[in-house]
Design a protein around this motif. Structure first.
Motif, mmCIF file in Angstrom:
data_model
loop_
_atom_site.group_PDB
_atom_site.id
_atom_site.type_symbol
_atom_site.label_atom_id
_atom_site.label_comp_id
_atom_site.label_asym_id
_atom_site.label_seq_id
_atom_site.Cartn_x
_atom_site.Cartn_y
_atom_site.Cartn_z
ATOM 1 N N SER A 110 12.855 -38.197 18.254
ATOM 2 C CA SER A 110 12.102 -38.764 19.377
ATOM 3 C C SER A 110 12.976 -39.579 20.321
ATOM 4 C CB SER A 110 10.958 -39.644 18.854
ATOM 5 O OG SER A 110 10.082 -38.886 18.049
ATOM 6 N N GLY A 111 14.165 -39.927 19.883
ATOM 7 C CA GLY A 111 15.080 -40.678 20.729
ATOM 8 C C GLY A 111 14.707 -42.143 20.870
ATOM 9 N N LEU A 112 15.454 -42.827 21.734
ATOM 10 C CA LEU A 112 15.215 -44.248 21.992
ATOM 11 C C LEU A 112 15.449 -44.547 23.479
ATOM 12 C CD1 LEU A 112 14.481 -46.693 20.062
ATOM 13 C CD2 LEU A 112 16.862 -47.395 20.325
ATOM 14 N N GLY A 113 14.959 -43.642 24.327
ATOM 15 C CA GLY A 113 15.131 -43.844 25.764
ATOM 16 C C GLY A 113 16.556 -43.667 26.236
ATOM 17 N N GLN A 114 17.358 -42.912 25.461
ATOM 18 C CA GLN A 114 18.761 -42.706 25.841
ATOM 19 C C GLN A 114 18.874 -41.795 27.047
ATOM 20 O OE1 GLN A 114 17.305 -41.430 23.189
ATOM 21 N NE2 GLN A 114 17.911 -39.295 22.888
ATOM 22 N N ASN A 115 19.987 -41.898 27.743
ATOM 23 C CA ASN A 115 20.264 -41.008 28.866
ATOM 24 C C ASN A 115 20.948 -39.741 28.360
ATOM 25 O OD1 ASN A 115 20.934 -44.035 30.298
ATOM 26 N ND2 ASN A 115 19.431 -42.694 31.236
ATOM 27 N N GLY A 116 20.818 -38.655 29.141
ATOM 28 C CA GLY A 116 21.439 -37.413 28.712
ATOM 29 C C GLY A 116 21.252 -36.309 29.730
ATOM 30 N N TRP A 117 21.626 -35.113 29.344
ATOM 31 C CA TRP A 117 21.461 -33.934 30.181
ATOM 32 C C TRP A 117 21.532 -32.704 29.283
ATOM 33 C CZ3 TRP A 117 26.362 -36.224 29.972
ATOM 34 C CH2 TRP A 117 27.407 -35.399 29.558
ATOM 35 N N GLY A 118 21.228 -31.540 29.868
ATOM 36 C CA GLY A 118 21.409 -30.282 29.160
ATOM 37 C C GLY A 118 20.177 -29.801 28.431
ATOM 38 N N ALA A 119 20.358 -28.783 27.613
ATOM 39 C CA ALA A 119 19.267 -28.140 26.888
ATOM 40 C C ALA A 119 18.523 -29.142 26.015
ATOM 41 C CB ALA A 119 19.814 -27.003 26.025
ATOM 42 N N GLY A 120 17.205 -29.130 26.128
ATOM 43 C CA GLY A 120 16.375 -30.001 25.307
ATOM 44 C C GLY A 120 16.183 -31.396 25.851
ATOM 45 N N TYR A 121 16.815 -31.698 26.991
ATOM 46 C CA TYR A 121 16.674 -33.043 27.564
ATOM 47 C C TYR A 121 16.040 -32.944 28.947
ATOM 48 C CZ TYR A 121 17.534 -37.862 28.847
ATOM 49 O OH TYR A 121 17.341 -39.165 29.211
ATOM 50 N N GLY A 122 14.932 -33.656 29.152
ATOM 51 C CA GLY A 122 14.289 -33.737 30.461
ATOM 52 C C GLY A 122 14.070 -32.386 31.097
ATOM 53 N N GLY A 123 14.516 -32.254 32.338
ATOM 54 C CA GLY A 123 14.388 -30.997 33.061
ATOM 55 C C GLY A 123 15.509 -30.017 32.779
ATOM 56 N N GLU A 124 16.348 -30.320 31.796
ATOM 57 C CA GLU A 124 17.466 -29.477 31.364
ATOM 58 C C GLU A 124 18.441 -29.175 32.499
ATOM 59 O OE1 GLU A 124 15.744 -26.121 29.244
ATOM 60 O OE2 GLU A 124 15.667 -27.345 27.419
ATOM 61 N N ALA A 129 24.918 -31.609 37.675
ATOM 62 C CA ALA A 129 23.738 -32.228 38.299
ATOM 63 C C ALA A 129 23.619 -33.685 37.886
ATOM 64 C CB ALA A 129 22.481 -31.457 37.911
ATOM 65 N N ALA A 130 23.834 -33.949 36.596
ATOM 66 C CA ALA A 130 23.747 -35.319 36.094
ATOM 67 C C ALA A 130 24.790 -36.209 36.756
ATOM 68 C CB ALA A 130 23.925 -35.328 34.568
ATOM 69 N N LEU A 131 26.008 -35.698 36.866
ATOM 70 C CA LEU A 131 27.095 -36.470 37.464
ATOM 71 C C LEU A 131 26.809 -36.778 38.928
ATOM 72 C CD1 LEU A 131 29.986 -37.570 36.877
ATOM 73 C CD2 LEU A 131 30.853 -35.421 37.775
ATOM 74 N N THR A 178 18.413 -37.254 34.301
ATOM 75 C CA THR A 178 19.273 -37.918 33.299
ATOM 76 C C THR A 178 18.534 -38.997 32.509
ATOM 77 O OG1 THR A 178 19.972 -39.649 34.851
ATOM 78 C CG2 THR A 178 21.299 -37.629 34.785
ATOM 79 N N GLY A 179 17.254 -39.195 32.801
ATOM 80 C CA GLY A 179 16.568 -40.359 32.248
ATOM 81 C C GLY A 179 16.818 -41.585 33.098
ATOM 82 N N THR A 180 17.718 -41.454 34.060
ATOM 83 C CA THR A 180 18.159 -42.495 34.999
ATOM 84 C C THR A 180 18.911 -43.618 34.300
ATOM 85 O OG1 THR A 180 16.255 -42.076 36.432
ATOM 86 C CG2 THR A 180 17.545 -44.034 36.878
ATOM 87 N N SER A 181 20.204 -43.656 34.596
ATOM 88 C CA SER A 181 21.037 -44.746 34.108
ATOM 89 C C SER A 181 21.334 -45.703 35.253
ATOM 90 C CB SER A 181 22.345 -44.224 33.515
ATOM 91 O OG SER A 181 23.222 -45.297 33.229
#
Length: 227
Positions: A110-124, A129-131, A178-181
């Motif tokens: 379930s995560g902990l509100g971490q930021n990320g990108w790619g398959a399985g995260y947010g809009g993938e 794009a994240a950078l 990215t979840g926004t950092s």
């Protein structure tokens, strides 16, 4: 030291309520609610500890202020250390609350509100794009912050509100990407407790906000985005 402690407390509050809104109430309040939680936390901090430390709550904001000539290198380093400490403690508090829910909370899934990108995260979205998003969003954030807090032409009475609304705007667009950092400390805290992919991708959420902040600070100092 008083200003350093204020930065630690303020960043703790930002992570506790911002990240906490995503982890503990995200299903109920959605992206808009999470975005408002981050923005409103900045508003509260600006009008409470702003007179003590400037309420940066973000190493990228402190770097932008350094590039713009608002603070010196020693203050940047001190602020960044204490902001990161505050973010880690804030993430710890959310971790303890989430994992002690009756229904349970598996951080690995379930995560902990971490930021990320790619398959399985947010809009993938992919790494490029994240950078791009993190650099552009942080640069815009710094241009707004430095402009609205400028001594001679800024709007000190409205600065906290403007900055908070800008962070809300950034989250409304960036959460699916990215979840926004736009804040290395905010990213470091949750990633330490999640581990795995969150830690392996953490570099982007340190490098990109710093690059964006340096651009924003340079634009302001060169008076391209300031009078």
């Amino acid at each position: 030291m008083k200003s350093y402690i204020a930065e630690a407390i303020g960043t703790f509050v930002l992570v506790f309520f911002g990240v906490g809104s995503a982890v503990l109430a995200g299903g109920e309040i959605g992206f808009t609610g999470i975005s408002l939680a981050f923005g409103l936390t900045i508003v509260a901090a600006a009008y409470s500890i702003g007179q003590i430390s400037g309420a940066h709550l973000n190493p990228a904001v402190s770097l932008g202020a350094l590039v713009a000539g608002r603070i010196n290198a020693a203050t940047f380093v001190g602020y960044s250390i204490f902001q990161t400490i505050g973010a880690i403690v804030g993430a710890l508090a959310i971790y303890l609350i989430a994992t002690n829910a009756m229904a349970g909370h598996d951080v690995a899934t379930s995560g902990l509100g971490q930021n990320g990108w790619g398959a399985g995260y947010g809009g993938e979205f992919n790494m490029v794009a994240a950078l791009i998003f993190e650099v552009v969003a942080t640069a815009v954030f710094l241009v707004v912050i430095l402009g609205v807090t400028q001594d001679d032409t800024g709007s000190p009475l409205l600065a906290g509100l403007v900055i908070g609304l800008t962070l809300t705007m950034i989250h409304l667009v960036g959460i699916p990407v990215t979840g926004t950092s736009v804040n290395p400390a905010r990213s470091i805290g949750p990633a330490l407790f999640v581990g795995g992919t969150a830690l392996s991708q953490l570099w982007l959420f340190i490098v990109a906000p710093f690059v964006g902040a340096a651009i924003g600070g340079a634009l302001h100092k060169a008076r391209i985005t300031s009078p």
